[in-house]
Scaffold this motif. Structure first.
Motif, PDB file in Angstrom:
ATOM      1  N   LEU A 108      80.242  64.808  78.576  1.00 51.88           N
ATOM      2  CA  LEU A 108      79.172  64.104  79.296  1.00 51.88           C
ATOM      3  C   LEU A 108      79.379  64.353  80.789  1.00 51.88           C
ATOM      4  O   LEU A 108      79.796  63.460  81.523  1.00 51.88           O
ATOM      5  CB  LEU A 108      79.235  62.604  78.975  1.00 51.88           C
ATOM      6  N   PRO A 109      79.073  65.567  81.275  1.00 52.02           N
ATOM      7  CA  PRO A 109      79.560  65.989  82.585  1.00 52.02           C
ATOM      8  C   PRO A 109      78.686  65.638  83.780  1.00 52.02           C
ATOM      9  O   PRO A 109      79.018  66.021  84.909  1.00 52.02           O
ATOM     10  CB  PRO A 109      79.637  67.514  82.430  1.00 52.02           C
ATOM     11  N   ASN A 110      77.576  64.928  83.560  1.00 50.15           N
ATOM     12  CA  ASN A 110      76.659  64.652  84.664  1.00 50.15           C
ATOM     13  C   ASN A 110      76.204  63.193  84.662  1.00 50.15           C
ATOM     14  O   ASN A 110      76.287  62.501  83.651  1.00 50.15           O
ATOM     15  CB  ASN A 110      75.421  65.557  84.552  1.00 50.15           C
ATOM     16  N   VAL A 111      75.699  62.763  85.813  1.00 45.74           N
ATOM     17  CA  VAL A 111      75.138  61.410  85.904  1.00 45.74           C
ATOM     18  C   VAL A 111      74.072  61.211  84.835  1.00 45.74           C
ATOM     19  O   VAL A 111      74.025  60.189  84.150  1.00 45.74           O
ATOM     20  CB  VAL A 111      74.544  61.178  87.310  1.00 45.74           C
ATOM     21  N   ASN A 112      73.220  62.203  84.661  1.00 42.11           N
ATOM     22  CA  ASN A 112      72.124  62.104  83.703  1.00 42.11           C
ATOM     23  C   ASN A 112      72.606  62.091  82.258  1.00 42.11           C
ATOM     24  O   ASN A 112      71.889  61.638  81.362  1.00 42.11           O
ATOM     25  CB  ASN A 112      71.141  63.261  83.931  1.00 42.11           C
ATOM     26  N   LEU A 205      84.904  53.818  74.467  1.00 50.19           N
ATOM     27  CA  LEU A 205      84.421  54.928  75.287  1.00 50.19           C
ATOM     28  C   LEU A 205      83.986  54.432  76.668  1.00 50.19           C
ATOM     29  O   LEU A 205      83.607  53.270  76.831  1.00 50.19           O
ATOM     30  CB  LEU A 205      83.237  55.607  74.604  1.00 50.19           C
ATOM     31  N   PRO A 206      84.026  55.309  77.675  1.00 54.62           N
ATOM     32  CA  PRO A 206      83.522  54.915  78.995  1.00 54.62           C
ATOM     33  C   PRO A 206      82.039  54.583  78.922  1.00 54.62           C
ATOM     34  O   PRO A 206      81.268  55.279  78.252  1.00 54.62           O
ATOM     35  CB  PRO A 206      83.784  56.153  79.864  1.00 54.62           C
ATOM     36  N   ARG A 207      81.634  53.535  79.607  1.00 54.59           N
ATOM     37  CA  ARG A 207      80.256  53.068  79.528  1.00 54.59           C
ATOM     38  C   ARG A 207      79.338  53.683  80.561  1.00 54.59           C
ATOM     39  O   ARG A 207      78.122  53.540  80.481  1.00 54.59           O
ATOM     40  CB  ARG A 207      80.220  51.534  79.654  1.00 54.59           C
ATOM     41  N   ASN A 208      79.905  54.350  81.572  1.00 57.36           N
ATOM     42  CA  ASN A 208      79.070  54.963  82.601  1.00 57.36           C
ATOM     43  C   ASN A 208      79.798  56.171  83.191  1.00 57.36           C
ATOM     44  O   ASN A 208      80.967  56.420  82.888  1.00 57.36           O
ATOM     45  CB  ASN A 208      78.707  53.942  83.692  1.00 57.36           C
ATOM     46  N   PHE A 209      79.110  56.913  84.032  1.00 60.47           N
ATOM     47  CA  PHE A 209      79.641  58.154  84.590  1.00 60.47           C
ATOM     48  C   PHE A 209      80.875  57.902  85.450  1.00 60.47           C
ATOM     49  O   PHE A 209      81.874  58.621  85.345  1.00 60.47           O
ATOM     50  CB  PHE A 209      78.543  58.839  85.410  1.00 60.47           C
ATOM     51  N   ASP A 210      80.835  56.879  86.287  1.00 63.81           N
ATOM     52  CA  ASP A 210      81.970  56.590  87.158  1.00 63.81           C
ATOM     53  C   ASP A 210      83.230  56.285  86.353  1.00 63.81           C
ATOM     54  O   ASP A 210      84.331  56.736  86.703  1.00 63.81           O
ATOM     55  CB  ASP A 210      81.653  55.411  88.084  1.00 63.81           C
ATOM     56  N   GLU A 211      83.074  55.528  85.269  1.00 60.53           N
ATOM     57  CA  GLU A 211      84.234  55.210  84.436  1.00 60.53           C
ATOM     58  C   GLU A 211      84.776  56.464  83.757  1.00 60.53           C
ATOM     59  O   GLU A 211      85.993  56.637  83.628  1.00 60.53           O
ATOM     60  CB  GLU A 211      83.862  54.164  83.386  1.00 60.53           C
ATOM     61  N   ALA A 212      83.881  57.348  83.321  1.00 60.43           N
ATOM     62  CA  ALA A 212      84.318  58.593  82.696  1.00 60.43           C
ATOM     63  C   ALA A 212      85.092  59.465  83.679  1.00 60.43           C
ATOM     64  O   ALA A 212      86.115  60.064  83.323  1.00 60.43           O
ATOM     65  CB  ALA A 212      83.110  59.355  82.151  1.00 60.43           C
ATOM     66  N   VAL A 213      84.617  59.536  84.917  1.00 53.69           N
ATOM     67  CA  VAL A 213      85.319  60.306  85.959  1.00 53.69           C
ATOM     68  C   VAL A 213      86.705  59.721  86.199  1.00 53.69           C
ATOM     69  O   VAL A 213      87.705  60.450  86.282  1.00 53.69           O
ATOM     70  CB  VAL A 213      84.498  60.318  87.270  1.00 53.69           C
TER      71      VAL A 213
END
Length: 261
Positions: A108-112, A205-213
């Motif tokens: 899931l490499p992007n904000v979108n 799992l991470p719930r948003n992009f910032d958490e995944a980063v």
């Protein structure tokens, strides 16, 4: 191998034939590049965004995977086991459950990317790395189809995923699980979208992009599998995207707060 219309207007699902190793990623990359060029030639725009509108479904890049043993047989299949799943398959699943919460950024490499997750995007439930037998509401869908076709569908990647990174992520995590003889959680048999129970922390799992980063950048497991240099560079590029996104004024904000009357 096949192409047909999907849930949203103008959306299509393309089925790329199976390939061994990096050839599978090559085929996906070639398809994405040349299909966009073909659309442009006909005066159209073809996009692999994960989701182009909140009023339509998301666009996935599901990865179907299996392993063969030294004799060319399906290493995921064992006729004598439950549902025909071999010990290699269950350990592979255990590795994905353990690793994907930290490695999700590679899929899931992007904000979108996170716009397509959840029931409204016709995707999997994004809270936990559950697996299930032919269950489309969870990120890891086991497809039990006999000795030749039993395999795993990883539903996390979107259409925007890099095929090489997606394949590396799934293989790295799965083989790590095989080497560690990881034991997966019990299969999830319900509709994950309707699940109201507690999600185990280790498969959350991470719930948003910032958490995944953040999770990926701080993951020792990611460094073990892919090297410190890659983890640092990939994290920095994703963090820069997140900062750029936060700095922009969106159309929604203009519609909501620009007082025209």
């Amino acid at each position: 191998d096949a192409c047909h219309g999907e849930l949203s207007a103008g959306a299509f699902e393309a089925v790329i034939g199976r390939g061994q190793g990096v050839r599978a990623a090559d085929d996906a990359a070639v398809f994405k590049t040349f299909s966009k060029a073909l659309a442009q030639r006909h005066g159209m725009v073809l996009t692999f965004m994960a989701r182009v509108s909140h009023e339509s479904a998301g666009h996935s890049g599901h990865l179907h995977i299996s392993l063969v043993d030294g004799k060319g047989a399906n290493a995921f299949y064992d006729e004598a086991s439950h549902h025909g799943m071999s010990s290699v398959f269950t350990a592979f699943l255990g590795g994905l459950q353990r690793c994907l919460p930290e490695l999700a950024l590679m899929l899931l490499p992007n904000v979108n990317s996170f716009r397509r997750l959840g029931e409204s995007g016709w995707s999997f439930d994004p809270r936990a790395c559950f697996w299930g037998m032919d269950n489309r509401t969870v990120p890891l869908r086991v497809i039990p189809e006999g000795p030749w076709h039993t395999h795993l569908e990883v539903r996390m990647p979107g259409a925007d995923a890099n095929p090489y990174l997606a394949l590396a992520c799934v293989l790295g995590a799965g083989i790590w699980g095989v080497e560690k003889a990881e034991v997966p959680h019990d299969p999830f048999t319900d509709n994950a979208f309707r699940y109201a129970g507690e999600v185990p922390a280790e498969i959350s799992l991470p719930r948003n992009f910032d958490e995944a980063v953040d999770r990926f950048g701080n993951s020792e497991l990611a460094r073990e599998l892919f090297g410190a240099r890659f983890v640092r560079v990939f994290t920095e590029t994703r963090a820069a995207q997140a900062r750029e996104f936060r700095d922009k004024v969106s159309e929604w904000e203009l519609r909501r707060f620009l007082e025209l009357a």
